[in-house]
Design a protein around this motif. Structure first.
Motif: not given
Length: 133
Positions: A115-127
């Motif tokens: 389980l990761a926090d929202y910023p981790t997922y967002k950063r991966a998607i944005d990249e």
């Protein structure tokens, strides 16, 4: 919103034995009535430890009633093990792709385990979206 920029694929990965396999099957039975995600959520809210009885067939059926599913077709589906092959196929595909724990999220080939926090997922998607441009 369908922008064509991303695709979401959910695969079952049972890691705690027979109860989690039955819970995955039950979620597919709930999907037959359009309530996969509601059932998914109630499973996670009621997990009580590895094979501790929380996901017995009687509890899985009670969860279905609690979220408003029609009990008879749900029970027939679960009792028939209609989705056992589909769940096992999901598990095999997930493991072949390197998933060993839940959740495991893949974004453009990159893997986020646990389980990761929202910023981790967002950063991966944005990249990933930045690379796709």
């Amino acid at each position: 919103m369908d922008t064509g920029k991303a695709r979401f694929v959910y695969r079952h990965l049972t890691v705690i034995g027979n109860e989690s396999l039955r819970a995955a099957e039950a979620s597919e039975c709930a999907s037959d009535q359009g309530k996969f995600w509601q059932y998914h959520d109630i499973l996670f809210q009621n997990w009580a430890g590895e094979n501790a009885g929380a996901f017995s067939d009687s509890n899985l059926k009670a969860f279905a009633v609690k979220i408003g599913l029609d009990a008879a077709p749900f029970g027939t589906c679960l009792d028939s093990k209609r989705y056992v092959d589909r769940v096992r196929e999901d598990i095999a595909v997930a493991r072949s792709q390197g998933a060993a724990s839940t959740p495991t999220v893949f974004v453009n080939g990159g893997k986020i385990e646990g389980l990761a926090d929202y910023p981790t997922y967002k950063r991966a998607i944005d990249e990933a979206l930045g690379k796709a441009r």
